[in-house]
Design an enzyme around this catalytic site. Structure first.
Site, mmCIF file in Angstrom:
data_model
loop_
_atom_site.group_PDB
_atom_site.id
_atom_site.type_symbol
_atom_site.label_atom_id
_atom_site.label_comp_id
_atom_site.label_asym_id
_atom_site.label_seq_id
_atom_site.Cartn_x
_atom_site.Cartn_y
_atom_site.Cartn_z
ATOM 1 N N LEU A 12 0.838 -1.208 0.000
ATOM 2 C CA LEU A 12 0.000 0.000 0.000
ATOM 3 C C LEU A 12 0.871 1.256 0.000
ATOM 4 O O LEU A 12 0.604 2.225 -0.714
ATOM 5 C CB LEU A 12 -0.941 0.003 1.221
ATOM 6 C CG LEU A 12 -1.788 1.254 1.400
ATOM 7 C CD1 LEU A 12 -2.707 1.488 0.207
ATOM 8 C CD2 LEU A 12 -2.618 1.166 2.691
ATOM 9 N N ILE A 36 9.356 3.108 13.431
ATOM 10 C CA ILE A 36 8.267 3.697 14.220
ATOM 11 C C ILE A 36 8.231 3.177 15.658
ATOM 12 O O ILE A 36 7.568 3.751 16.518
ATOM 13 C CB ILE A 36 6.880 3.494 13.555
ATOM 14 C CG1 ILE A 36 6.535 2.006 13.383
ATOM 15 C CG2 ILE A 36 6.822 4.220 12.219
ATOM 16 C CD1 ILE A 36 5.084 1.770 12.946
ATOM 17 N N ALA A 59 3.534 -1.674 9.064
ATOM 18 C CA ALA A 59 2.951 -2.658 9.988
ATOM 19 C C ALA A 59 3.683 -3.980 9.847
ATOM 20 O O ALA A 59 4.403 -4.205 8.869
ATOM 21 C CB ALA A 59 1.462 -2.867 9.673
ATOM 22 N N ASP A 101 -9.724 -5.372 8.293
ATOM 23 C CA ASP A 101 -10.952 -6.150 8.486
ATOM 24 C C ASP A 101 -10.770 -7.209 9.584
ATOM 25 O O ASP A 101 -11.746 -7.666 10.176
ATOM 26 C CB ASP A 101 -11.350 -6.837 7.164
ATOM 27 C CG ASP A 101 -10.186 -7.553 6.478
ATOM 28 O OD1 ASP A 101 -9.033 -7.353 6.891
ATOM 29 O OD2 ASP A 101 -10.437 -8.317 5.523
ATOM 30 N N TYR A 126 -2.702 -11.102 15.073
ATOM 31 C CA TYR A 126 -2.601 -9.961 14.159
ATOM 32 C C TYR A 126 -3.817 -9.041 14.316
ATOM 33 O O TYR A 126 -3.685 -7.827 14.477
ATOM 34 C CB TYR A 126 -2.486 -10.473 12.710
ATOM 35 C CG TYR A 126 -2.600 -9.399 11.662
ATOM 36 C CD1 TYR A 126 -1.544 -8.533 11.401
ATOM 37 C CD2 TYR A 126 -3.781 -9.244 10.923
ATOM 38 C CE1 TYR A 126 -1.655 -7.540 10.431
ATOM 39 C CE2 TYR A 126 -3.893 -8.263 9.948
ATOM 40 C CZ TYR A 126 -2.836 -7.412 9.713
ATOM 41 O OH TYR A 126 -2.954 -6.432 8.763
ATOM 42 N N TRP A 151 -8.197 -7.437 2.115
ATOM 43 C CA TRP A 151 -7.974 -8.185 0.870
ATOM 44 C C TRP A 151 -7.251 -7.319 -0.159
ATOM 45 O O TRP A 151 -7.676 -7.178 -1.316
ATOM 46 C CB TRP A 151 -9.286 -8.713 0.309
ATOM 47 C CG TRP A 151 -9.896 -9.810 1.113
ATOM 48 C CD1 TRP A 151 -9.825 -9.974 2.463
ATOM 49 C CD2 TRP A 151 -10.666 -10.924 0.633
ATOM 50 N NE1 TRP A 151 -10.497 -11.107 2.847
ATOM 51 C CE2 TRP A 151 -11.027 -11.706 1.745
ATOM 52 C CE3 TRP A 151 -11.095 -11.328 -0.628
ATOM 53 C CZ2 TRP A 151 -11.797 -12.874 1.634
ATOM 54 C CZ3 TRP A 151 -11.858 -12.473 -0.740
ATOM 55 C CH2 TRP A 151 -12.199 -13.245 0.386
HETATM 56 N N1 LIG Z 1 -2.291 -6.740 2.895
HETATM 57 C C1 LIG Z 1 -3.575 -6.775 3.184
HETATM 58 O O1 LIG Z 1 -4.379 -7.516 2.584
HETATM 59 C C2 LIG Z 1 -4.129 -5.861 4.259
HETATM 60 C C3 LIG Z 1 -5.468 -6.016 4.633
HETATM 61 C C4 LIG Z 1 -6.003 -5.168 5.613
HETATM 62 C C5 LIG Z 1 -5.212 -4.191 6.172
HETATM 63 N N2 LIG Z 1 -3.910 -4.074 5.819
HETATM 64 C C6 LIG Z 1 -3.107 -3.022 6.463
HETATM 65 O O2 LIG Z 1 -2.643 -2.141 5.459
HETATM 66 C C7 LIG Z 1 -1.360 -1.599 5.841
HETATM 67 C C8 LIG Z 1 -0.378 -1.822 4.702
HETATM 68 O O3 LIG Z 1 -0.283 -3.225 4.453
HETATM 69 P P1 LIG Z 1 0.669 -3.818 3.312
HETATM 70 O O4 LIG Z 1 0.139 -5.162 2.958
HETATM 71 O O5 LIG Z 1 0.919 -2.776 2.290
HETATM 72 O O6 LIG Z 1 2.018 -4.034 4.169
HETATM 73 P P2 LIG Z 1 3.441 -4.547 3.698
HETATM 74 O O7 LIG Z 1 3.499 -4.708 2.219
HETATM 75 O O8 LIG Z 1 3.801 -5.720 4.557
HETATM 76 O O9 LIG Z 1 4.390 -3.312 4.076
HETATM 77 C C9 LIG Z 1 4.608 -2.933 5.391
HETATM 78 C C10 LIG Z 1 5.678 -1.879 5.410
HETATM 79 O O10 LIG Z 1 5.917 -1.521 6.769
HETATM 80 C C11 LIG Z 1 7.314 -1.371 6.952
HETATM 81 N N3 LIG Z 1 7.665 -1.549 8.363
HETATM 82 C C12 LIG Z 1 7.585 -2.691 9.091
HETATM 83 N N4 LIG Z 1 8.006 -2.449 10.350
HETATM 84 C C13 LIG Z 1 8.357 -1.144 10.415
HETATM 85 C C14 LIG Z 1 8.878 -0.309 11.442
HETATM 86 N N5 LIG Z 1 9.139 -0.786 12.665
HETATM 87 N N6 LIG Z 1 9.126 1.000 11.160
HETATM 88 C C15 LIG Z 1 8.881 1.494 9.920
HETATM 89 N N7 LIG Z 1 8.402 0.746 8.902
HETATM 90 C C16 LIG Z 1 8.141 -0.557 9.141
HETATM 91 C C17 LIG Z 1 7.913 -2.441 6.075
HETATM 92 O O11 LIG Z 1 9.264 -2.173 5.836
HETATM 93 P P3 LIG Z 1 10.272 -3.386 5.485
HETATM 94 O O12 LIG Z 1 9.772 -3.958 4.191
HETATM 95 O O13 LIG Z 1 11.586 -2.705 5.377
HETATM 96 O O14 LIG Z 1 10.154 -4.349 6.618
HETATM 97 C C18 LIG Z 1 7.019 -2.312 4.825
HETATM 98 O O15 LIG Z 1 7.530 -1.296 4.000
HETATM 99 C C19 LIG Z 1 -0.996 -2.286 7.151
HETATM 100 O O16 LIG Z 1 -1.386 -1.470 8.214
HETATM 101 C C20 LIG Z 1 -1.854 -3.538 7.155
HETATM 102 O O17 LIG Z 1 -2.130 -3.976 8.467
HETATM 103 C C21 LIG Z 1 -3.347 -4.880 4.874
#
Ligand SMILES: NC(=O)c1ccc[n+]([C@@H]2O[C@H](COP(=O)([O-])OP(=O)(O)OC[C@H]3O[C@@H](n4cnc5c(N)ncnc54)[C@H](OP(=O)(O)O)[C@@H]3O)[C@@H](O)[C@H]2O)c1
Length: 296
Positions: A12, A36, A59, A101, A126, A151
């Site tokens: 995202l 963070i 996250a 969700d 989670y 999703w």
């Molecule tokens: N994926 C889904 O289907 C989904 C669904 C519902 C909600 N969400 C929410 O949407 C948001 C984005 O999800 P995503 O799937 O895009 O996540 P993602 O691809 O796993 O990316 C997470 C990012 O957070 C960074 N990060 C992790 N720990 C950190 C820290 N301590 N300080 C600073 N940065 C940190 C990671 O950096 P590194 O790569 O360097 O570790 C990565 O760039 C999250 O809040 C997630 O809970 C996601």
């Protein structure tokens, strides 16, 4: 308007960097530059950058891994957002925080959707951490937007579409690929969600919003739609969440109603199929090449 974007290397976050960067000044430090979890670093960087808005896409997102990494999940998903929320209060900026969700237990009968004011009742580590992140934001940030989504798929990072394609290309004729047909949600494109986040910011929104694509499907229907669109012939075999015996429990019903977005006339979310088709028209070839490379 200056935005400090966290998690810009993620699925995202990378689309937020692209989309929000067209409308606002965006500063996007990586985890090495701004972890963070560190209160000292958060405050030092806020002092330095002086943003008007923090957008937190950072996250720990490994749902199964969260079951055994409880210390790390708490640090990144609860203490991190709390640091950002307290920082936003101290430095007088708005906090936009992404939630999930999975804060809901998914026990509502399909297709009854979850609303913004339904009680949270997570069933995984989670989901619990995301619920606690919301509480930390609400308790500490004077001006916040919490966006619950689900999703997600996009061109960067790992997601359902990418693993489906890799598995489908590995599956031989006469074999079949098992896909869950008792979990329901709304596949949502990160690029569209990034635009939706921009709309909320531009309109000075406040509070908790649901933001997923319209309509819903099972994982099985989602998989079938993707494979048909890309003309990949694989036998799909419906199975249940229980059959997969994953470490973390998943909610059966992940359908969110974007009630507040619609009520305020701010929704730009289309039907899920419309966006999946645009996404696959644009990235299908590239994803197939990547899936082949992953398998070789
Ligand atoms: N994926 C889904 O289907 C989904 C669904 C519902 C909600 N969400 C929410 O949407 C948001 C984005 O999800 P995503 O799937 O895009 O996540 P993602 O691809 O796993 O990316 C997470 C990012 O957070 C960074 N990060 C992790 N720990 C950190 C820290 N301590 N300080 C600073 N940065 C940190 C990671 O950096 P590194 O790569 O360097 O570790 C990565 O760039 C999250 O809040 C997630 O809970 C996601």
């Amino acid at each position: 308007m200056k935005i400090l974007l966290l998690g810009s290397k993620g699925m995202l976050g990378s689309d937020c960097k692209k989309v929000l960067g067209q409308q606002f000044e965006v500063i996007a430090p990586d985890k090495k530059e701004l972890d963070i979890v560190s209160w000292d670093r958060v405050t030092e960087r806020l002092q330095h950058y002086k943003p008007n808005i923090i957008v937190n896409c950072a996250a720990f997102t490994d749902v199964d891994g969260s079951e055994k990494e409880s210390f790390l999940v708490r640090k990144v998903n609860v203490e991190g957002p709390r640091n950002l929320a307290q920082g936003s209060a101290r430095f007088n900026c708005k906090l936009v925080h992404i939630s999930s969700d999975y804060v809901f237990g998914g026990r509502k009968t399909v297709p009854q959707p979850y609303f913004e004011d339904d009680s949270m009742d997570p069933i995984s580590a989670y989901g619990t951490s995301k619920m606690q992140s919301e509480i930390a934001v609400k308790e500490n940030a004077p001006d916040y937007i919490i966006i619950r989504t689900g999703w997600l798929y996009g061109s960067e990072g790992g997601n359902f579409i990418k693993s489906l394609l890799a598995n489908a290309l590995r599956t031989r004729k006469k074999q079949s690929l098992k896909v869950v047909n008792d979990q329901y949600g709304s596949p949502t494109w990160t690029y569209r969600l990034a635009h939706q986040i921009g709309e909320l910011i531009k309109n000075g929104a406040r509070g908790t919003y649901h933001a997923t694509s319209e309509g819903y499907c099972s994982r099985y229907e989602f998989a079938r739609h993707i494979l048909e669109k890309l003309k990949i012939k694989v036998n799909l075999e419906p199975c249940s969440l229980e059959d997969l015996s994953q470490p973390a429990r998943r909610p059966v019903n992940c359908i969110l109603e974007n009630r507040l977005l619609k009520k305020q006339g701010l929704s730009i979310m289309p039907d899920w199929k419309e966006d999946v088709d645009i996404f696959l028209d644009y990235y299908g070839e590239k994803l197939l090449k990547e899936a082949k490379a992953r398998n070789s």
